[in-house]
Design a protein around this motif. Structure first.
Motif, PDB file in Angstrom:
ATOM      1  N   PRO A 371       0.809  -1.233   0.000  1.00  0.00           N
ATOM      2  CA  PRO A 371       0.000   0.000   0.000  1.00  0.00           C
ATOM      3  C   PRO A 371       0.833   1.270   0.000  1.00  0.00           C
ATOM      4  O   PRO A 371       0.298   2.348  -0.266  1.00  0.00           O
ATOM      5  N   ALA A 372       2.131   1.173   0.291  1.00  0.00           N
ATOM      6  CA  ALA A 372       2.986   2.363   0.270  1.00  0.00           C
ATOM      7  C   ALA A 372       3.170   2.915  -1.136  1.00  0.00           C
ATOM      8  O   ALA A 372       3.713   4.015  -1.308  1.00  0.00           O
ATOM      9  N   LEU A 373       2.692   2.190  -2.147  1.00  0.00           N
ATOM     10  CA  LEU A 373       2.799   2.662  -3.527  1.00  0.00           C
ATOM     11  C   LEU A 373       1.625   3.559  -3.907  1.00  0.00           C
ATOM     12  O   LEU A 373       1.580   4.069  -5.032  1.00  0.00           O
ATOM     13  N   ASP A 374       0.672   3.763  -3.001  1.00  0.00           N
ATOM     14  CA  ASP A 374      -0.535   4.533  -3.323  1.00  0.00           C
ATOM     15  C   ASP A 374      -0.214   5.950  -3.792  1.00  0.00           C
ATOM     16  O   ASP A 374      -0.761   6.424  -4.795  1.00  0.00           O
ATOM     17  N   LEU A 375       0.664   6.630  -3.058  1.00  0.00           N
ATOM     18  CA  LEU A 375       0.958   8.023  -3.401  1.00  0.00           C
ATOM     19  C   LEU A 375       1.633   8.125  -4.760  1.00  0.00           C
ATOM     20  O   LEU A 375       1.341   9.052  -5.534  1.00  0.00           O
ATOM     21  N   ALA A 376       2.508   7.184  -5.091  1.00  0.00           N
ATOM     22  CA  ALA A 376       3.155   7.187  -6.409  1.00  0.00           C
ATOM     23  C   ALA A 376       2.120   6.973  -7.512  1.00  0.00           C
ATOM     24  O   ALA A 376       2.189   7.600  -8.578  1.00  0.00           O
TER      25      ALA A 376
END
Length: 461
Positions: A371-376
C-alpha cells in the motif's frame, strides 16, 4: 459369473476430500463441481517402496521430548544465493520442497542450473517429461560441461522404479520433475489424478523423513494460479515456492508461500537469458528506466516486498474517453485499489476523472501489493492528467486513506536508505512517520505531508 469391478470413490480436485458418492458442493472447501471418480486400492495390497533389506518398513519408536537432542542441522547451501534466501538459508536435510509455476516459466531451468553446480554431493534428477538428450542439451546451454558434476539423470514415471533407482544410487538430493507425471503401479488411475498425486507425494515425504535426504518436487499450476492437484499436496510438504513472472518479460520472481524452516516474506529475483537464469542483486536498477528527458505520467515509488526494499516505476496515462464508458486498465497493480484512489482524487481533491480513460502500468512486469505505492500511483495519474512531468530525483512512499490523508508506512528507514543509495534527492513521506527515528545519517531531502493536496502543492505548485 460376473467379474468383480474395482472399488471407486470420489475425490475433490481442489482439496482432496473423499466421498463415497458424487456431490455437487464440496463440504470441505466449498467449491462446486470438483468431485471426480477414481479407482482405489485397499491399503493391504499396497507394497512397501522402501525400508530395510527385507522390504519391511521401519516403525518409529516413541521418544521422550526431553531426551531429543536439540541440535541445529546444517543446511545444504545451493549455488543460487537468491534461492538460499527464499528457503531460509538453504535446504534442510530431510525436507521436501515444492516449486510451482506456469508452464515454460523456468522451473526446470532454475532447479537444473543449481544442481549442475553443486559439488561433493550426489544428485538424482528424475524427469518424467523430458528425455536424457533434451536434458543434456539444456545442461550444456545453461551450465556447460563439468567433469566434477555429480548429477545423475533418470527418465522414469513409475514410482516403484524411481525408488529402485534411489536405492541403487543413494543420492544426497532428489529432484522430481514433475510430480504430476509420476504414477504408482498400485493405483489404476492415470498420472496427475488426485489419488496419484497424493500417494506419490506421501511416498516421497516418507522417504525424505526416514532417510534425511531432501527432496525437491516440481509442480504445475492450474488456470486459477494455484498448484495443480489437491490442497493436501501443499500441506504435506515443508516449503512451497512459487516461480512467477510474465512470459513476455525477462524477469522472474521466486516467492515463498509456505516455509516451515524460514520466513514466508522473502523474495528472489532472476533475469531469464539464453544461458539460463541470472540473479538480480539490485532490483531497483532493473525496475527504473534511464530517461534523459522528463515525461508526464511517471512516478517512482519505494516499496518493500519481503525483506527487500526497492524502487519501482509507476506509469499512468489519462486521456479523454473515446466511448461513452471510461476504460480502467491496470497491469501489475490491484484494479479495485486503483478505482478507490481515483474516487479519492475526485471526491477529496476535486479532479474529475469519471469521463477519462485511465491506464496504469507497473514497469518490469511485476505485481505489487504494497500500500505504500498509493501516493506514487496517484501522483502518476495526476501528472498525466495535467500533462506536467514530475521533476527527476523525487520518489514517494505513503499509503492513501479514503479521506485523502497520507498514512504511515512500515520500515521507513530502509525505504529512505534505498532511495538515497540510488541517488534520489527528495522523498515525500507521511507526516510523523519519522517519529523516534534519527535522520542525521540521511542526506536525502524528506518532505512530510499529511494530505494528498500537500504533496500535489509541493510537486506542481
Amino acid at each position: 459369473m460376473a467379474k468383480k469391478t474395482a472399488k471407486t470413490t470420489f475425490f475433490c480436485k481442489n482439496c482432496g476430500a473423499e466421498s463415497p458418492k458424487w456431490i455437487g458442493k464440496c463440504p470441505s472447501c466449498g467449491e462446486w463441481n470438483t468431485y471426480i471418480e477414481e479407482p482405489v486400492v485397499p491399503k493391504a495390497s499396497k507394497g512397501v517402496l522402501f525400508g530395510d533389506d527385507n522390504g519391511h518398513r521401519k516403525s518409529a519408536v516413541p521418544v521422550k521430548i526431553n531426551d531429543i537432542k536439540a541440535e541445529q542441522l546444517p543446511r545444504i547451501k545451493l549455488p543460487s544465493s537468491e534461492l538460499n534466501r527464499v528457503l531460509g538459508g538453504g535446504l534442510v536435510p530431510g525436507s521436501i520442497v515444492l516449486i510451482g509455476g506456469e508452464p515454460g516459466i523456468g522451473k526446470s531451468t532454475l532447479v537444473l542450473q543449481n544442481v549442475l553446480r553443486i559439488r561433493s554431493r550426489k544428485v538424482l534428477y528424475v524427469s518424467g517429461e523430458e528425455s536424457p538428450q533434451q536434458l543434456r542439451m539444456r545442461a550444456d546451454r545453461i551450465a556447460g560441461s563439468d567433469e566434477d558434476c555429480e548429477c545423475y539423470i533418470v527418465c522414469e514415471t513409475s514410482l516403484s522404479s524411481i525408488f529402485a533407482s534411489i536405492k541403487e544410487s543413494t543420492p544426497d538430493l532428489v529432484i522430481i520433475d514433475s510430480i504430476q507425471t509420476i504414477a504408482s503401479d498400485e493405483l489404476d488411475s492415470a498420472a496427475g489424478s488426485v489419488s496419484q498425486v497424493r500417494e506419490c507425494a506421501a511416498a516421497f515425504l516418507r522417504y525424505a523423513k526416514t532417510s534425511g535426504v531432501p527432496v525437491i518436487l516440481i509442480g504445475h499450476i492450474n488456470k486459477e494460479g494455484t498448484i495443480a492437484g489437491p490442497k493436501v499436496l501443499e500441506h504435506i510438504v515443508d516449503a512451497v515456492l512459487q516461480f512467477e513472472g510474465d512470459s513476455h518479460y525477462m524477469y522472474r520472481i521466486l516467492r515463498s508461500i509456505k516455509n516451515r524452516f524460514g520466513s514466508t516474506s522473502e523474495m528472489g529475483i532472476y533475469e531469464m537469458r539464453e544461458t539460463g537464469l541470472r540473479e538480480v542483486t539490485n532490483p531497483s536498477e532493473m525496475l527504473l528506466s534511464a530517461m534523459d528527458q522528463e515525461l508526464s505520467g511517471t512516478a517512482i515509488g519505494v516499496t518493500i516486498d519481503g525483506a527487500r526494499p526497492f524502487l519501482i516505476e509507476v506509469q499512468a496515462l489519462v486521456s479523454t474517453a473515446a466511448y461513452g464508458t471510461a476504460q480502467r486498465s491496470v497491469t501489475g497493480f490491484d484494479q479495485r485499489r486503483m478505482n478507490m484512489l481515483l474516487a479519492v482524487l475526485e471526491k477529496r481533491v476535486g479532479f474529475k476523472l469519471a469521463q477519462k480513460d485511465v491506464f496504469l502500468n507497473i514497469a518490469g512486469g511485476l505485481k505489487v501489493g504494497d500500500p505504500a505505492l498509493d501516493l506514487a500511483v496517484i501522483c502518476a495519474i495526476l501528472s498525466s492528467n495535467v500533462d506536467i512531468a514530475i521533476q527527476q530525483g523525487v520518489c514517494f512512499s505513503a499509503e492513501v486513506g479514503l479521506s485523502g490523508e497520507l498514512r504511515q508506512v512500515t520500515r521507513i528507514e530502509q525505504r529512505i536508505a534505498e532511495a538515497q543509495k540510488l541517488g534520489f534527492n527528495t522523498m515525500i513521506i507521511p507526516r510523523n512517520n519519522l517519529k523516534g527515528i534519527s535522520t542525521k545519517d540521511f542526506k536525502i531531502k524528506l518532505v512530510e505531508a499529511s494530505k494528498v493536496e500537500e504533496a500535489f502543492q509541493y510537486l506542481f505548485g
